[in-house]
Design a protein around this motif. Structure first.
Motif, PDB file in Angstrom:
ATOM      1  N   ARG A 196      34.257  43.350  46.374  1.00  0.00           N
ATOM      2  CA  ARG A 196      34.363  42.011  46.948  1.00  0.00           C
ATOM      3  C   ARG A 196      34.299  42.021  48.471  1.00  0.00           C
ATOM      4  O   ARG A 196      33.527  41.287  49.074  1.00  0.00           O
ATOM      5  CB  ARG A 196      35.662  41.360  46.469  1.00  0.00           C
ATOM      6  CG  ARG A 196      35.792  39.875  46.798  1.00  0.00           C
ATOM      7  CD  ARG A 196      36.924  39.269  46.001  1.00  0.00           C
ATOM      8  NE  ARG A 196      37.051  37.847  46.265  1.00  0.00           N
ATOM      9  CZ  ARG A 196      38.032  37.319  46.979  1.00  0.00           C
ATOM     10  NH1 ARG A 196      38.952  38.099  47.520  1.00  0.00           N
ATOM     11  NH2 ARG A 196      38.097  36.019  47.170  1.00  0.00           N
TER      12      ARG A 196
ATOM     13  N   LEU B 233      42.397  41.718  41.146  1.00  0.00           N
ATOM     14  CA  LEU B 233      41.881  42.070  42.465  1.00  0.00           C
ATOM     15  C   LEU B 233      42.661  43.272  42.994  1.00  0.00           C
ATOM     16  O   LEU B 233      43.877  43.206  43.184  1.00  0.00           O
ATOM     17  CB  LEU B 233      42.012  40.885  43.421  1.00  0.00           C
ATOM     18  CG  LEU B 233      41.332  41.041  44.786  1.00  0.00           C
ATOM     19  CD1 LEU B 233      39.823  41.214  44.611  1.00  0.00           C
ATOM     20  CD2 LEU B 233      41.633  39.851  45.676  1.00  0.00           C
TER      21      LEU B 233
ATOM     22  N   THR C  42      27.636  39.122  44.541  1.00  0.00           N
ATOM     23  CA  THR C  42      28.690  38.875  45.515  1.00  0.00           C
ATOM     24  C   THR C  42      29.275  37.486  45.386  1.00  0.00           C
ATOM     25  O   THR C  42      30.490  37.288  45.440  1.00  0.00           O
ATOM     26  CB  THR C  42      28.142  39.076  46.947  1.00  0.00           C
ATOM     27  OG1 THR C  42      27.639  40.406  47.078  1.00  0.00           O
ATOM     28  CG2 THR C  42      29.243  38.856  47.983  1.00  0.00           C
TER      29      THR C  42
ATOM     30  N   LEU D 208      32.134  36.809  42.756  1.00  0.00           N
ATOM     31  CA  LEU D 208      33.344  37.622  42.772  1.00  0.00           C
ATOM     32  C   LEU D 208      34.614  36.865  43.134  1.00  0.00           C
ATOM     33  O   LEU D 208      35.678  37.464  43.174  1.00  0.00           O
ATOM     34  CB  LEU D 208      33.160  38.797  43.745  1.00  0.00           C
ATOM     35  CG  LEU D 208      32.116  39.825  43.308  1.00  0.00           C
ATOM     36  CD1 LEU D 208      31.987  40.921  44.344  1.00  0.00           C
ATOM     37  CD2 LEU D 208      32.460  40.417  41.962  1.00  0.00           C
ATOM     38  N   ASP D 209      34.524  35.591  43.413  1.00  0.00           N
ATOM     39  CA  ASP D 209      35.729  34.825  43.704  1.00  0.00           C
ATOM     40  C   ASP D 209      36.402  34.441  42.394  1.00  0.00           C
ATOM     41  O   ASP D 209      35.867  33.662  41.618  1.00  0.00           O
ATOM     42  CB  ASP D 209      35.380  33.563  44.502  1.00  0.00           C
ATOM     43  CG  ASP D 209      36.619  32.884  45.054  1.00  0.00           C
ATOM     44  OD1 ASP D 209      37.711  33.077  44.481  1.00  0.00           O
ATOM     45  OD2 ASP D 209      36.500  32.164  46.057  1.00  0.00           O
TER      46      ASP D 209
END
Length: 218
Positions: A48, A151, A179, A182-183
Motif C-alpha cells: 500500500r 493492514l 494500487t 488497496l484502501d
C-alpha cells in the motif's frame, strides 16, 4: 371494469402467474445455494505505501543514523501491506493446508512488525496472528472474514519493490490488487450485477407468460 374483471378471474392468467412464481422461487433458490455453498473464497493483497525514515538531504543524511535495538540501520523504510477478504465467503482456519500461514514476501529483511490494524464491515472477525520471518510477514492460520481488511505496518532494512504472496488455500482465489484497490474503506462491495441479471430474467419471463395468457396484447 368488465375487461379488468375478465382477465383477473381468468384461469389462464392464474396458471401463468403460478408458473412464473415457481420459476422465480427456483431461480432464487439456485442463486442462494450458489452464493452460500459454491462461491469461492477470495483474498487480495498488495503493497500500500512505502516511505523512507531518513528523508534529510544527502549531505545531512550522512551525519544521521537510526538504530533499532542498538543496531544501526543504513536504509530504513516503513511499509504498509494490505491483505483483505473480498469474496462471498469467509476463509476459515480449516482451509489452511497443513496449518501453514499465508506468506507475504517483501524481498528485503523485515526488522520489526510495528502495527496490525483490522477492519471488518461484515462481522467482528478476530485479528489473526501475524509474525515475521526473514523477508516475509506470516498471517494465520486463522479465520479471515469475507470483508475483513488487515493492514500490516512494518520496519524494513531497505526499500521493497513489490510484495509476493504464497497462500496455502486450495479453495481460495488470491490476487495482487492494483494500487487504487488497496484502501480497505473503499473496496469490497457486493457485485450488484450478480443479483440484477436473475431478477431481470424473471421479469421478462413473467411478462412473456402474461402475454401468452392474453392479459398483455401487442
Amino acid at each position: 371494469m368488465a375487461t379488468a374483471g375478465a382477465w383477473y378471474s381468468s384461469g389462464t392468467f392464474w396458471t401463468g402467474a403460478g408458473a412464473a412464481t415457481t420459476l422465480v422461487v427456483g431461480i432464487a433458490t439456485v442463486a442462494v445455494t450458489y452464493l452460500t455453498r459454491f462461491a469461492r473464497q477470495r483474498l487480495i493483497y498488495g503493497l500500500r505505501t512505502v516511505a523512507p525514515l531518513l528523508t534529510a538531504p544527502a549531505g545531512v543524511r550522512d551525519e544521521l543514523e537510526l538504530r533499532h535495538r542498538g543496531v544501526k540501520m543504513e536504509h530504513p523504510f516503513v511499509a504498509e501491506v494490505l491483505l483483505a477478504g473480498r469474496g462471498r465467503r469467509d476463509v476459515p482456519r480449516a482451509a489452511f493446508d497443513n496449518g501453514e500461514p499465508i506468506r507475504l514476501d517483501l524481498g528485503v529483511r523485515v526488522v520489526e512488525l510495528l502495527r496490525v490494524a483490522v477492519t471488518d464491515s461484515a462481522s467482528a472477525t478476530p485479528t489473526p496472528p501475524v509474525r515475521f520471518e526473514g523477508t516475509a510477514l506470516l498471517v494465520g492460520p486463522a479465520l479471515i472474514g469475507r470483508r475483513q481488511s488487515i493492514l500490516l505496518t512494518c520496519l524494513l532494512e531497505d526499500e521493497p519493490s513489490t510484495v509476493s504472496c504464497s497462500a496455502p488455500l486450495p479453495n481460495a482465489r488470491v490476487t495482487r490488487a492494483r494500487t487504487r484497490d488497496l484502501d480497505p474503506l473503499l473496496r469490497g462491495e457486493i457485485k450488484i450485477m450478480m443479483f440484477a441479471v436473475p431478477v431481470l430474467a424473471c421479469v421478462f419471463v413473467f411478462l412473456f407468460l402474461l402475454r401468452l395468457s392474453g392479459v398483455i396484447s401487442g
